[in-house]
Design a protein around this motif. Sequence first.
Motif, short mmCIF file in Angstrom:
data_model
loop_
_atom_site.label_atom_id
_atom_site.label_comp_id
_atom_site.label_asym_id
_atom_site.label_seq_id
_atom_site.Cartn_x
_atom_site.Cartn_y
_atom_site.Cartn_z
N SER A 130 2.07 138.89 -35.55
CA SER A 130 3.08 139.60 -36.31
C SER A 130 2.67 139.37 -37.95
O SER A 130 2.91 140.37 -38.74
N PHE A 131 1.92 138.17 -37.99
CA PHE A 131 1.36 138.13 -39.43
C PHE A 131 0.16 139.15 -39.76
O PHE A 131 0.24 140.07 -40.77
N LEU A 132 -0.69 139.68 -38.86
CA LEU A 132 -1.59 140.66 -39.15
C LEU A 132 -1.07 141.88 -38.95
O LEU A 132 -1.45 142.78 -39.57
N ALA A 133 -0.25 142.26 -38.06
CA ALA A 133 0.59 143.34 -38.30
C ALA A 133 1.39 143.77 -39.60
O ALA A 133 1.09 144.70 -39.97
N GLY A 134 1.93 142.72 -40.16
CA GLY A 134 2.46 142.86 -41.44
C GLY A 134 1.39 142.93 -42.47
O GLY A 134 1.57 143.92 -43.44
N MET A 135 0.37 142.24 -42.50
CA MET A 135 -0.61 142.36 -43.55
C MET A 135 -1.54 143.91 -43.40
O MET A 135 -2.39 144.11 -44.23
N ILE A 169 11.84 147.94 -48.98
CA ILE A 169 10.83 147.76 -47.84
C ILE A 169 10.88 146.78 -46.99
O ILE A 169 10.58 146.90 -45.71
N THR A 170 11.58 145.70 -47.51
CA THR A 170 11.90 144.49 -46.63
C THR A 170 12.94 144.88 -45.65
O THR A 170 12.83 144.53 -44.19
N ILE A 171 13.89 145.59 -45.99
CA ILE A 171 15.01 146.10 -45.03
C ILE A 171 14.26 146.93 -43.91
O ILE A 171 14.59 146.72 -42.85
N HIS A 172 13.24 147.90 -44.43
CA HIS A 172 12.68 148.82 -43.49
C HIS A 172 11.57 147.85 -42.52
O HIS A 172 11.77 148.21 -40.93
N ASN A 173 11.07 146.93 -42.86
CA ASN A 173 9.98 146.25 -42.18
C ASN A 173 10.56 145.02 -41.24
O ASN A 173 9.83 144.75 -40.09
N PHE A 174 11.54 144.30 -41.63
CA PHE A 174 11.98 143.28 -40.80
C PHE A 174 12.26 143.52 -39.34
O PHE A 174 11.89 142.85 -38.46
N LEU A 195 -1.23 144.69 -54.53
CA LEU A 195 -0.57 143.25 -54.29
C LEU A 195 0.87 143.36 -53.95
O LEU A 195 1.27 142.53 -52.86
N ILE A 196 1.54 144.34 -54.51
CA ILE A 196 2.97 144.41 -54.08
C ILE A 196 3.20 145.08 -52.73
O ILE A 196 3.68 144.45 -51.79
N SER A 197 2.17 145.90 -52.39
CA SER A 197 2.12 146.57 -51.12
C SER A 197 1.79 145.41 -49.96
O SER A 197 2.32 145.47 -49.02
N MET A 198 0.86 144.65 -50.60
CA MET A 198 0.41 143.59 -49.46
C MET A 198 1.68 142.51 -49.19
O MET A 198 2.15 142.28 -48.02
N LEU A 199 2.58 142.27 -50.37
CA LEU A 199 3.53 141.33 -50.27
C LEU A 199 4.67 141.80 -49.37
O LEU A 199 5.28 141.25 -48.66
N THR A 200 4.89 143.27 -49.42
CA THR A 200 6.08 143.69 -48.65
C THR A 200 5.76 143.36 -47.12
O THR A 200 6.67 143.75 -46.19
N GLY A 201 4.31 143.32 -46.82
CA GLY A 201 4.29 142.95 -45.09
C GLY A 201 4.50 141.62 -44.95
O GLY A 201 4.50 141.17 -43.55
N ILE A 202 4.92 140.68 -45.53
CA ILE A 202 5.05 139.23 -45.52
C ILE A 202 6.39 139.18 -44.73
O ILE A 202 6.56 138.43 -43.78
N VAL A 203 7.46 140.04 -44.75
CA VAL A 203 8.58 139.82 -44.27
C VAL A 203 8.51 140.11 -42.63
O VAL A 203 9.30 139.41 -41.74
N GLU A 204 7.38 140.84 -42.17
CA GLU A 204 7.40 140.91 -40.73
C GLU A 204 7.14 139.47 -39.99
O GLU A 204 7.45 139.42 -38.96
N PRO A 205 6.12 138.53 -40.46
CA PRO A 205 6.00 137.57 -39.68
C PRO A 205 7.25 136.75 -39.64
O PRO A 205 7.67 136.01 -38.84
N ILE A 246 11.90 134.94 -35.93
CA ILE A 246 13.29 135.05 -35.57
C ILE A 246 13.43 135.39 -34.42
O ILE A 246 14.06 135.12 -33.44
N GLY A 247 12.42 136.62 -34.12
CA GLY A 247 12.55 137.16 -32.68
C GLY A 247 12.19 136.29 -31.79
O GLY A 247 12.69 136.21 -30.54
#
Length: 254
Positions: free
Chosen positions: A11-16, A119-124, A176-186, A191-192
Amino acid sequence: MSTVTIGLMCSFLAGMSTTLGAVPIFFTKKISHKYLDGLLGFAAGVMLAATCFSLIIPSINYGGGDLKAVLITSAGIMTGGIMLDLIDKYAPHEHMLFQNKKEGNSSSLSKVWLFIIAITIHNFPEGLAVGVGFGTNNISDGLSLALGIGLQNIPEGLAVALALKRENYSNKQAFLISMLTGIVEPIGGVIGIVLSSISKPLLPFILALAAGAMLFVISDEIIPETHEHGYERIATYGLLIGFVIMMILDVTLG
């Protein structure tokens, strides 16, 4: 390694993978809407296939494959969609990918933070889906989901970086901001996995809930954004290609 550990890593790699998508901003000043719409259509197709083959069908199968299972899956899909709808309505955020559009409650937060929340709402839901996939203790299902989500995050990372560039952020800041938006996925992945592990009888509903949340994002966010500049036919073919590729990956790995 345990299934949980593998799930967290995937999940971390997918987000990143949003980071990989943002790399081109260092080498080009402008990417056409035609190209970007096709890529985002591809992302929508991957998400749609992942929703169907990695979440909805397993939900029905885990529920027993009968009418009761279908009804539980249906309830989960609707719950996931309503959950995302409520978050979208009340969480302050702003869409900047193709047109500036504020939603949710009013807020004094800066424009970029409102965009990051969007983006966080989108990626969660994507992270939630990957976590639930691994929560079934079927590593192959989880891997296909993680790979699919990672693939569709690449064009999304590019879109996020370009939107920030239009707001006069530097290449480095946009990256950097684009990278940070992927952090919500892990986070969604954790939670999943936890939800899936706590109660196996609830697994069909949880799988369907993640599917409903993903379907909401596809229909409410991605597809409308690809139809803003007259390239909807290209976006549609992108969706078809993404769907087919994810379907093949799911059958091959799942």
